[in-house]
Design a protein around this motif. Structure first.
Motif, PDB file in Angstrom:
ATOM      1  N   TYR A   1      19.596   0.131  22.922  1.00 48.75           N
ATOM      2  CA  TYR A   1      18.612  -0.030  23.980  1.00 48.75           C
ATOM      3  C   TYR A   1      19.358  -0.543  25.192  1.00 48.75           C
ATOM      4  N   SER A   2      19.384   0.253  26.257  1.00 48.70           N
ATOM      5  CA  SER A   2      20.153  -0.094  27.449  1.00 48.70           C
ATOM      6  C   SER A   2      19.263  -0.152  28.682  1.00 48.70           C
ATOM      7  N   ILE A   3      19.585  -1.088  29.550  1.00 57.25           N
ATOM      8  CA  ILE A   3      18.925  -1.215  30.847  1.00 57.25           C
ATOM      9  C   ILE A   3      20.000  -1.036  31.909  1.00 57.25           C
ATOM     10  N   SER A   4      19.858   0.019  32.715  1.00 58.28           N
ATOM     11  CA  SER A   4      20.881   0.363  33.710  1.00 58.28           C
ATOM     12  C   SER A   4      20.300   0.264  35.110  1.00 58.28           C
ATOM     13  N   LYS A   5      21.089  -0.299  36.018  1.00 59.21           N
ATOM     14  CA  LYS A   5      20.680  -0.432  37.411  1.00 59.21           C
ATOM     15  C   LYS A   5      21.713   0.270  38.285  1.00 59.21           C
ATOM     16  N   TYR A   6      21.326   1.426  38.828  1.00 63.56           N
ATOM     17  CA  TYR A   6      22.203   2.260  39.640  1.00 63.56           C
ATOM     18  C   TYR A   6      21.941   2.047  41.125  1.00 63.56           C
ATOM     19  N   ARG A   7      22.998   1.963  41.888  1.00 58.10           N
ATOM     20  CA  ARG A   7      22.868   1.901  43.343  1.00 58.10           C
ATOM     21  C   ARG A   7      22.117   3.127  43.864  1.00 58.10           C
ATOM     22  N   GLY A   8      21.176   2.878  44.776  1.00 58.53           N
ATOM     23  CA  GLY A   8      20.413   3.985  45.334  1.00 58.53           C
ATOM     24  C   GLY A   8      21.120   4.709  46.453  1.00 58.53           C
ATOM     25  N   ASP A   9      22.147   4.074  47.040  1.00 59.71           N
ATOM     26  CA  ASP A   9      22.771   4.676  48.217  1.00 59.71           C
ATOM     27  C   ASP A   9      23.850   5.683  47.885  1.00 59.71           C
TER      28      ASP A   9
ATOM     29  N   GLU B   1      19.203 -10.523  14.810  1.00 62.16           N
ATOM     30  CA  GLU B   1      20.406 -10.639  15.637  1.00 62.16           C
ATOM     31  C   GLU B   1      20.799  -9.290  16.224  1.00 62.16           C
ATOM     32  N   VAL B   2      21.128  -9.315  17.520  1.00 63.61           N
ATOM     33  CA  VAL B   2      21.606  -8.117  18.216  1.00 63.61           C
ATOM     34  C   VAL B   2      22.823  -8.487  19.045  1.00 63.61           C
ATOM     35  N   TYR B   3      23.678  -7.491  19.268  1.00 58.88           N
ATOM     36  CA  TYR B   3      24.744  -7.656  20.248  1.00 58.88           C
ATOM     37  C   TYR B   3      24.160  -7.396  21.633  1.00 58.88           C
ATOM     38  N   LYS B   4      24.584  -8.194  22.594  1.00 62.58           N
ATOM     39  CA  LYS B   4      24.232  -7.961  23.995  1.00 62.58           C
ATOM     40  C   LYS B   4      25.527  -7.703  24.759  1.00 62.58           C
ATOM     41  N   LEU B   5      25.636  -6.499  25.291  1.00 69.78           N
ATOM     42  CA  LEU B   5      26.836  -6.072  26.009  1.00 69.78           C
ATOM     43  C   LEU B   5      26.450  -5.789  27.461  1.00 69.78           C
ATOM     44  N   VAL B   6      27.075  -6.517  28.392  1.00 71.19           N
ATOM     45  CA  VAL B   6      26.786  -6.334  29.813  1.00 71.19           C
ATOM     46  C   VAL B   6      28.051  -5.815  30.498  1.00 71.19           C
ATOM     47  N   ARG B   7      27.917  -4.646  31.144  1.00 71.96           N
ATOM     48  CA  ARG B   7      29.070  -4.012  31.785  1.00 71.96           C
ATOM     49  C   ARG B   7      28.768  -3.687  33.244  1.00 71.96           C
ATOM     50  N   LEU B   8      29.805  -3.803  34.070  1.00 74.48           N
ATOM     51  CA  LEU B   8      29.763  -3.345  35.454  1.00 74.48           C
ATOM     52  C   LEU B   8      30.703  -2.149  35.532  1.00 74.48           C
TER      53      LEU B   8
ATOM     54  N   LEU C   1      29.144   0.889  40.719  1.00 73.90           N
ATOM     55  CA  LEU C   1      28.127   1.945  40.706  1.00 73.90           C
ATOM     56  C   LEU C   1      26.868   1.545  39.956  1.00 73.90           C
ATOM     57  N   VAL C   2      27.056   0.854  38.822  1.00 74.70           N
ATOM     58  CA  VAL C   2      25.916   0.584  37.947  1.00 74.70           C
ATOM     59  C   VAL C   2      26.208  -0.628  37.068  1.00 74.70           C
ATOM     60  N   THR C   3      25.179  -1.435  36.822  1.00 82.53           N
ATOM     61  CA  THR C   3      25.262  -2.464  35.786  1.00 82.53           C
ATOM     62  C   THR C   3      24.483  -1.967  34.574  1.00 82.53           C
ATOM     63  N   VAL C   4      25.043  -2.189  33.400  1.00 79.68           N
ATOM     64  CA  VAL C   4      24.407  -1.727  32.166  1.00 79.68           C
ATOM     65  C   VAL C   4      24.352  -2.884  31.170  1.00 79.68           C
ATOM     66  N   THR C   5      23.141  -3.214  30.734  1.00 83.24           N
ATOM     67  CA  THR C   5      22.942  -4.211  29.685  1.00 83.24           C
ATOM     68  C   THR C   5      22.472  -3.487  28.436  1.00 83.24           C
TER      69      THR C   5
END
Length: 234
Positions: free
Chosen positions: A218-226, A122-129, A137-141
């Motif tokens: 363990y985080s997966i981040s998606k940052y705007r390129g612009d 079991e893990v916590y999954k935290l998704v933030r904008l 600016l970024v989504t972070v899971t």
């Protein structure tokens, strides 16, 4: 320690840029007007303005004056361990976080490998904008091993900083490992970040380690390129 006048003026001008008082392509007042406004000499104003030119917030144009540029945010977390909120505040930008999801899941192969735990644990999954001012600016899971952090679901992560929470549980982040890719935004990401589908985004995989190299994030981040660029120090 007393802050020099030119730095105070730089901070005030930057705040006015970030809060929209001076908007993109606006011409800011002349050095003479600013020196009268702040009650300082023109060289002091020139030093403050030049600092913002060097940082990419302003641009000097012949015959037009000094204008506000569309700036990219300098991201320095690639070589320091610092929270998103702390970095934005240091840059004079107001951060904001929306929690999109917080749940308990069973770790898949990717998550279990990066957290060094057994599959299906079991893990916590935290998704933030996360926002810089009004801009998404970024989504972070983020995935966190549940057995190490009981009652984590009681934390309000719209106001609490994740790394501070780790520290309160006596598991401070002491080192991180990051991998960077550049990918195209899918439909969901483009909607969240207010960009076009297939626009380039910076895609970070981050492992956060506490003492004895124990992986707790363990985080997966998606940052705007612009509106982002990243600084690496070697």
């Amino acid at each position: 320690m007393k802050i020099p006048l030119h730095k105070k003026i730089r901070m005030d001008l930057l705040e006015k840029i970030n809060n929209g008082f001076y908007q993109e392509n606006d011409t800011i007042p002349t050095e003479l007007e600013l020196s009268e406004q702040y009650g300082v000499s023109r060289p002091t104003v020139r030093q403050a303005v030049q600092a913002l030119v060097n940082e990419g917030y302003l641009e000097r144009r012949k015959k037009r004056g000094t204008i506000v540029k569309k700036t990219k945010i300098k991201q320095e977390f690639t070589h320091v361990i610092e929270s998103f909120d702390s970095e934005m505040n240091r840059k004079g930008i107001s951060p904001k976080t929306n929690v999109l999801n917080f749940s308990i899941e069973h770790a898949n192969e990717e998550v279990s490998e990066n957290l060094n735990i057994e599959p299906n644990k079991e893990v916590y999954k935290l998704v933030r904008l996360r926002y810089a001012g009004e801009d998404p600016l970024v989504t972070v899971t983020t995935y966190i091993p549940k057995e190490m952090f009981p009652k984590l679901e009681e934390v309000d992560f719209s106001t609490q900083l994740l790394y501070n929470v780790f520290k309160e549980f006596n598991y401070p982040i002491q080192s991180v490992s990051r991998k960077l890719e550049v990918i195209k935004a899918d439909e969901t990401t483009s909607d969240l970040l207010n960009i076009e589908e297939n626009d380039p985004i910076f895609y970070f995989h981050t492992q956060g380690f506490t003492h004895d190299k124990i992986a707790i994030e363990y985080s997966i981040s998606k940052y705007r390129g612009d509106i982002n660029y990243f600084v690496f120090e070697i």
